[in-house]
Design a protein around this motif. Sequence first.
Motif, short mmCIF file in Angstrom:
data_model
loop_
_atom_site.label_atom_id
_atom_site.label_comp_id
_atom_site.label_asym_id
_atom_site.label_seq_id
_atom_site.Cartn_x
_atom_site.Cartn_y
_atom_site.Cartn_z
N ASN A 83 0.82 -1.21 0.00
CA ASN A 83 0.00 0.00 0.00
C ASN A 83 0.86 1.26 0.00
N MET A 84 1.99 1.23 0.70
CA MET A 84 2.92 2.36 0.69
C MET A 84 3.46 2.61 -0.72
N LEU A 85 3.79 1.55 -1.43
CA LEU A 85 4.32 1.70 -2.79
C LEU A 85 3.26 2.28 -3.72
N LEU A 86 2.00 1.85 -3.57
CA LEU A 86 0.92 2.42 -4.38
C LEU A 86 0.74 3.90 -4.08
N THR A 87 0.87 4.26 -2.80
CA THR A 87 0.74 5.67 -2.41
C THR A 87 1.84 6.51 -3.03
N LEU A 88 3.07 6.02 -3.00
CA LEU A 88 4.20 6.78 -3.53
C LEU A 88 4.20 6.83 -5.05
N LEU A 89 3.86 5.73 -5.70
CA LEU A 89 3.97 5.66 -7.16
C LEU A 89 2.76 6.25 -7.88
N PHE A 90 1.56 5.93 -7.39
CA PHE A 90 0.34 6.31 -8.12
C PHE A 90 -0.59 7.20 -7.32
N ASN A 91 -0.13 7.66 -6.16
CA ASN A 91 -0.92 8.54 -5.31
C ASN A 91 -2.27 7.92 -4.92
N ARG A 92 -2.30 6.59 -4.83
CA ARG A 92 -3.51 5.88 -4.38
C ARG A 92 -3.46 5.79 -2.85
N SER A 93 -3.78 6.90 -2.23
CA SER A 93 -3.56 7.02 -0.78
C SER A 93 -4.81 6.84 0.05
N HIS A 94 -5.96 6.61 -0.57
CA HIS A 94 -7.21 6.51 0.18
C HIS A 94 -7.39 5.12 0.78
N ILE A 95 -7.99 5.10 1.95
CA ILE A 95 -8.31 3.84 2.62
C ILE A 95 -9.57 4.05 3.46
N SER A 96 -10.41 3.05 3.50
CA SER A 96 -11.63 3.15 4.31
C SER A 96 -11.29 3.01 5.78
N LEU A 97 -12.21 3.45 6.64
CA LEU A 97 -11.98 3.31 8.07
C LEU A 97 -11.84 1.85 8.45
N ALA A 98 -12.70 0.99 7.87
CA ALA A 98 -12.63 -0.45 8.17
C ALA A 98 -11.28 -1.02 7.71
N GLY A 99 -10.84 -0.64 6.50
CA GLY A 99 -9.54 -1.10 6.00
C GLY A 99 -8.41 -0.61 6.86
N CYS A 100 -8.53 0.64 7.33
CA CYS A 100 -7.50 1.22 8.19
C CYS A 100 -7.40 0.45 9.51
N LEU A 101 -8.55 0.13 10.10
CA LEU A 101 -8.56 -0.59 11.38
C LEU A 101 -8.02 -2.01 11.22
N ILE A 102 -8.33 -2.65 10.08
CA ILE A 102 -7.81 -4.00 9.82
C ILE A 102 -6.29 -3.96 9.67
N GLN A 103 -5.80 -2.98 8.90
CA GLN A 103 -4.35 -2.85 8.74
C GLN A 103 -3.69 -2.54 10.08
N MET A 104 -4.32 -1.68 10.88
CA MET A 104 -3.78 -1.34 12.20
C MET A 104 -3.67 -2.58 13.08
N PHE A 105 -4.72 -3.40 13.08
CA PHE A 105 -4.71 -4.60 13.92
C PHE A 105 -3.57 -5.53 13.53
N PHE A 106 -3.48 -5.85 12.24
CA PHE A 106 -2.47 -6.82 11.82
C PHE A 106 -1.05 -6.27 11.98
#
Length: 331
Positions: A83-106
Amino acid sequence: MLEALPWRNFSHTSFQFRCFPELQEHRWILALLFFLCFLCVLLGNSLLVFVIRRVERLHSPMYVLICMLCVVDILVVTTILPNMLLTLLFNRSHISLAGCLIQMFFTHFLSSLESTLLLAMALDRYVAICRPLHYTDVMNSSMFLKLLLFTLVRSVSIMSTLVVLAGSLRFCGSNTIQHCYCDHMALVSLACTSKERNHAAGLAVIICFVGVDIPIIFFSYMKILSVVLQAAAASEDRRKAFHTCSTHLMVLVCFYLVGTITFLSGGLDIPIATGINTLMGVMYILIPATVNPIIYGVRTKEIRHGLQRLFRLRAKRILSLKVLPSGKGQA
């Protein structure tokens, strides 16, 4: 007043990352560096897992723990880096709250697993060096099951609480996370409601992992050092113990030094520049995952010899396959 009510009841359901905004002009270089780190993590840790699984004499508790550490390193880096690489390369920086919480947990769950594995490795060396006659009785399958249960109960309960508390907050201001992934405090800092419980949960993480694991690990290695220093100066066991323990301590420093600063800066509101805090949050995960296979693969003689043996067997097999057809043709 009526117009303000909808705004008060509003809460963001999606967020965007602000990953190293000061270096946006050099984001391709950053992406290349992180991609190379990602490859090193995948290849190095996968190779170490392969060697430990294939070489039978490496099927001892210490090497099983190293193998588990490699798997955790691969998983935690895979959780954040694509996800970091997508953010840096293609500016795909959006994430849902649910996706954010799942990433945070793992992310935090896998980091807590790494802490527990480092603790288990310290205790393994303590029993092997300070209680060698009891090693096979202590380090057995029953111990591993108890360790697994302890790890799951501690990590899942604490990290689930952390995520649930973060998910219950209202985000009615900015939806820009000043980080490259969904770090707990980076998300909590955006909340427009009380954050006291979240700060308390962050401190609980520091106490349960940094405050408990580090003292036990420190005590274990102090006891090991005491026993080793009492051995004969020219003893082979003494040299081997020093070599093994210094290897483990290198990994511990890489993991805990940056991790402790990162957790303390967020949990205790220590003022650190956003860019530096973001870098430490990324390095806290990347550095151990990158250097672990190098440290263990190069400095651990048994793993190094196991890798050499597998390469020799592979070379012999390839040579035999090349020689076999010519032999059949001559017949």
